[in-house]
Design an enzyme around this catalytic site. Sequence first.
Site, PDB file in Angstrom:
ATOM      1  N   GLU A  30      13.030  -9.205   1.653  1.00 54.46           N
ATOM      2  CA  GLU A  30      12.203  -8.068   2.058  1.00 54.46           C
ATOM      3  C   GLU A  30      12.988  -6.784   1.796  1.00 54.46           C
ATOM      4  O   GLU A  30      14.201  -6.726   2.037  1.00 54.46           O
ATOM      5  CB  GLU A  30      11.865  -8.176   3.552  1.00 54.46           C
ATOM      6  CG  GLU A  30      10.986  -7.030   4.048  1.00 54.46           C
ATOM      7  CD  GLU A  30      10.729  -7.101   5.559  1.00 54.46           C
ATOM      8  OE1 GLU A  30      11.272  -8.009   6.221  1.00 54.46           O
ATOM      9  OE2 GLU A  30      10.002  -6.231   6.055  1.00 54.46           O
ATOM     10  N   ASN A  59       8.143  -5.434  -0.831  1.00 52.64           N
ATOM     11  CA  ASN A  59       8.006  -4.291   0.067  1.00 52.64           C
ATOM     12  C   ASN A  59       6.539  -4.260   0.451  1.00 52.64           C
ATOM     13  O   ASN A  59       5.695  -3.821  -0.333  1.00 52.64           O
ATOM     14  CB  ASN A  59       8.423  -2.984  -0.621  1.00 52.64           C
ATOM     15  CG  ASN A  59       8.354  -1.813   0.339  1.00 52.64           C
ATOM     16  OD1 ASN A  59       7.806  -1.933   1.446  1.00 52.64           O
ATOM     17  ND2 ASN A  59       8.904  -0.680  -0.065  1.00 52.64           N
ATOM     18  N   SER A 116      13.030   3.323   3.072  1.00 47.74           N
ATOM     19  CA  SER A 116      13.523   3.984   4.277  1.00 47.74           C
ATOM     20  C   SER A 116      14.124   2.928   5.219  1.00 47.74           C
ATOM     21  O   SER A 116      14.046   1.727   4.943  1.00 47.74           O
ATOM     22  CB  SER A 116      12.368   4.703   4.993  1.00 47.74           C
ATOM     23  OG  SER A 116      11.442   3.757   5.497  1.00 47.74           O
ATOM     24  N   ARG A 161      13.028   4.951  12.487  1.00 47.29           N
ATOM     25  CA  ARG A 161      11.780   5.720  12.471  1.00 47.29           C
ATOM     26  C   ARG A 161      10.943   5.388  13.719  1.00 47.29           C
ATOM     27  O   ARG A 161      11.473   4.964  14.723  1.00 47.29           O
ATOM     28  CB  ARG A 161      11.040   5.440  11.159  1.00 47.29           C
ATOM     29  CG  ARG A 161      11.881   5.849   9.937  1.00 47.29           C
ATOM     30  CD  ARG A 161      11.167   5.562   8.641  1.00 47.29           C
ATOM     31  NE  ARG A 161       9.915   6.315   8.549  1.00 47.29           N
ATOM     32  CZ  ARG A 161       8.975   6.074   7.626  1.00 47.29           C
ATOM     33  NH1 ARG A 161       9.161   5.121   6.732  1.00 47.29           N
ATOM     34  NH2 ARG A 161       7.869   6.793   7.612  1.00 47.29           N
ATOM     35  N   ARG A 204       4.980  11.137  -2.401  1.00 46.85           N
ATOM     36  CA  ARG A 204       4.666  10.876  -1.002  1.00 46.85           C
ATOM     37  C   ARG A 204       5.899  11.080  -0.122  1.00 46.85           C
ATOM     38  O   ARG A 204       6.898  10.380  -0.299  1.00 46.85           O
ATOM     39  CB  ARG A 204       4.208   9.418  -0.880  1.00 46.85           C
ATOM     40  CG  ARG A 204       4.042   8.910   0.528  1.00 46.85           C
ATOM     41  CD  ARG A 204       3.977   7.382   0.518  1.00 46.85           C
ATOM     42  NE  ARG A 204       3.727   6.845   1.832  1.00 46.85           N
ATOM     43  CZ  ARG A 204       4.067   5.613   2.202  1.00 46.85           C
ATOM     44  NH1 ARG A 204       4.664   4.790   1.347  1.00 46.85           N
ATOM     45  NH2 ARG A 204       3.808   5.194   3.412  1.00 46.85           N
ATOM     46  N   ARG A 263       7.289   0.907  13.538  1.00 52.64           N
ATOM     47  CA  ARG A 263       7.895   0.386  12.310  1.00 52.64           C
ATOM     48  C   ARG A 263       9.087  -0.537  12.593  1.00 52.64           C
ATOM     49  O   ARG A 263       9.704  -1.070  11.679  1.00 52.64           O
ATOM     50  CB  ARG A 263       8.365   1.531  11.412  1.00 52.64           C
ATOM     51  CG  ARG A 263       7.249   2.402  10.909  1.00 52.64           C
ATOM     52  CD  ARG A 263       7.748   3.433   9.928  1.00 52.64           C
ATOM     53  NE  ARG A 263       6.846   4.562   9.867  1.00 52.64           N
ATOM     54  CZ  ARG A 263       5.744   4.620   9.103  1.00 52.64           C
ATOM     55  NH1 ARG A 263       5.457   3.635   8.298  1.00 52.64           N
ATOM     56  NH2 ARG A 263       4.954   5.664   9.130  1.00 52.64           N
ATOM     57  N   PRO A 302       0.781  -1.226   0.000  1.00 49.74           N
ATOM     58  CA  PRO A 302       0.000   0.000   0.000  1.00 49.74           C
ATOM     59  C   PRO A 302       0.818   1.285   0.000  1.00 49.74           C
ATOM     60  O   PRO A 302       1.858   1.372   0.646  1.00 49.74           O
ATOM     61  CB  PRO A 302      -0.830  -0.099   1.292  1.00 49.74           C
ATOM     62  CG  PRO A 302      -0.158  -1.131   2.116  1.00 49.74           C
ATOM     63  CD  PRO A 302       0.501  -2.074   1.162  1.00 49.74           C
ATOM     64  N   ASN A 303       0.310   2.236  -0.747  1.00 56.84           N
ATOM     65  CA  ASN A 303       0.823   3.609  -0.846  1.00 56.84           C
ATOM     66  C   ASN A 303       2.111   3.731  -1.652  1.00 56.84           C
ATOM     67  O   ASN A 303       2.570   4.851  -1.904  1.00 56.84           O
ATOM     68  CB  ASN A 303       1.001   4.236   0.552  1.00 56.84           C
ATOM     69  CG  ASN A 303      -0.305   4.309   1.297  1.00 56.84           C
ATOM     70  OD1 ASN A 303      -1.283   4.829   0.755  1.00 56.84           O
ATOM     71  ND2 ASN A 303      -0.373   3.777   2.506  1.00 56.84           N
ATOM     72  N   HIS A 340      12.905  -2.305   1.879  1.00 60.13           N
ATOM     73  CA  HIS A 340      12.269  -1.021   2.218  1.00 60.13           C
ATOM     74  C   HIS A 340      13.140   0.117   1.727  1.00 60.13           C
ATOM     75  O   HIS A 340      14.381   0.024   1.755  1.00 60.13           O
ATOM     76  CB  HIS A 340      12.068  -0.882   3.730  1.00 60.13           C
ATOM     77  CG  HIS A 340      11.084  -1.858   4.276  1.00 60.13           C
ATOM     78  ND1 HIS A 340       9.725  -1.765   4.046  1.00 60.13           N
ATOM     79  CD2 HIS A 340      11.260  -2.981   5.009  1.00 60.13           C
ATOM     80  CE1 HIS A 340       9.113  -2.786   4.624  1.00 60.13           C
ATOM     81  NE2 HIS A 340      10.018  -3.542   5.214  1.00 60.13           N
ATOM     82  N   ALA A 383       3.088  -0.711   4.844  1.00 56.76           N
ATOM     83  CA  ALA A 383       2.658  -0.801   6.241  1.00 56.76           C
ATOM     84  C   ALA A 383       2.200  -2.216   6.619  1.00 56.76           C
ATOM     85  O   ALA A 383       2.253  -2.593   7.799  1.00 56.76           O
ATOM     86  CB  ALA A 383       1.550   0.202   6.510  1.00 56.76           C
ATOM     87  N   TYR A 410      10.934   8.964   1.434  1.00 59.48           N
ATOM     88  CA  TYR A 410      10.917   7.886   0.435  1.00 59.48           C
ATOM     89  C   TYR A 410      11.643   8.236  -0.872  1.00 59.48           C
ATOM     90  O   TYR A 410      11.782   7.374  -1.737  1.00 59.48           O
ATOM     91  CB  TYR A 410       9.466   7.483   0.137  1.00 59.48           C
ATOM     92  CG  TYR A 410       8.763   6.919   1.356  1.00 59.48           C
ATOM     93  CD1 TYR A 410       9.114   5.670   1.870  1.00 59.48           C
ATOM     94  CD2 TYR A 410       7.782   7.648   2.024  1.00 59.48           C
ATOM     95  CE1 TYR A 410       8.492   5.156   2.994  1.00 59.48           C
ATOM     96  CE2 TYR A 410       7.149   7.143   3.151  1.00 59.48           C
ATOM     97  CZ  TYR A 410       7.509   5.898   3.633  1.00 59.48           C
ATOM     98  OH  TYR A 410       6.901   5.390   4.759  1.00 59.48           O
TER      99      TYR A 410
HETATM  100  C1  DHK Z   1       7.115   1.768   3.168  1.00 66.12           C
HETATM  101  C2  DHK Z   1       5.978   2.044   3.834  1.00 66.12           C
HETATM  102  O1  DHK Z   1       4.870   2.363   3.190  1.00 66.12           O
HETATM  103  C3  DHK Z   1       5.941   2.081   5.309  1.00 66.12           C
HETATM  104  O2  DHK Z   1       4.687   1.727   5.819  1.00 66.12           O
HETATM  105  C4  DHK Z   1       7.017   1.232   5.935  1.00 66.12           C
HETATM  106  C5  DHK Z   1       8.332   1.267   3.842  1.00 66.12           C
HETATM  107  C6  DHK Z   1       8.377   1.534   5.315  1.00 66.12           C
HETATM  108  C7  DHK Z   1       9.584   1.651   3.082  1.00 66.12           C
HETATM  109  O3  DHK Z   1      10.452   2.335   3.613  1.00 66.12           O
HETATM  110  O4  DHK Z   1       9.712   1.247   1.923  1.00 66.12           O
HETATM  111  O5  DHK Z   1       7.066   1.461   7.325  1.00 66.12           O
END
Ligand code: DHK
Length: 154
Positions: A104, A80, A108, A113, A24, A117, A16-17, A106, A83, A29
């Site tokens: 896995e 990835n 960030s 953080r 964003r 997280r 998501p996102n 990410h 959340a 990010y």
């Molecule tokens: C991306 C997200 O959307 C967060 O919810 C994670 C992760 C971290 C990233 O850093 O790719 O906590």
Amino acid sequence: MAKKSKTLPIYVLNGPNLNLLGRREPDIYGRTTLAEIEQMTVQRADTHGLSVVFRQSNHEGELIDWIQEARTKSTGVIINGGAYSHTSLALHDALRALDHPVVEVHLSNPFAREDFRHHSRLSPVAKGVIVGFGAQSYVLAIDAIASLIKGSAG
Ligand code: DHK
């Protein structure tokens, strides 16, 4: 005629996102879009003689369907979970049921953080975790999974 690789693709799955990357919270990010990251992974995988299926969903069930699909249609999964990484037992179980290597990733560094997280439900079922290098995390993940795939093939 060039010999075609029979190796199945690497599935790169995004939760998501992550469709909003570039717009964003760029201070966290980065400014690279998901489409640009897809290109980076395709190009890097190609240097290893591998291909990529790259997808994003905001829906947990769709991610689970793709992990199940990866059981027969992929050679490994980079994920990835966004959340959902911190919350989803269902993603944990789907990855656990996979016989392929899982990495896995990410953008960030979640450990630097908020406390919520710091725990990932996906890390225990991943072979390894790459965090904190922005879009480059995905390129490093391709290198990591390529060496795992070659290791298991050799
Ligand atoms: C991306 C997200 O959307 C967060 O919810 C994670 C992760 C971290 C990233 O850093 O790719 O906590």
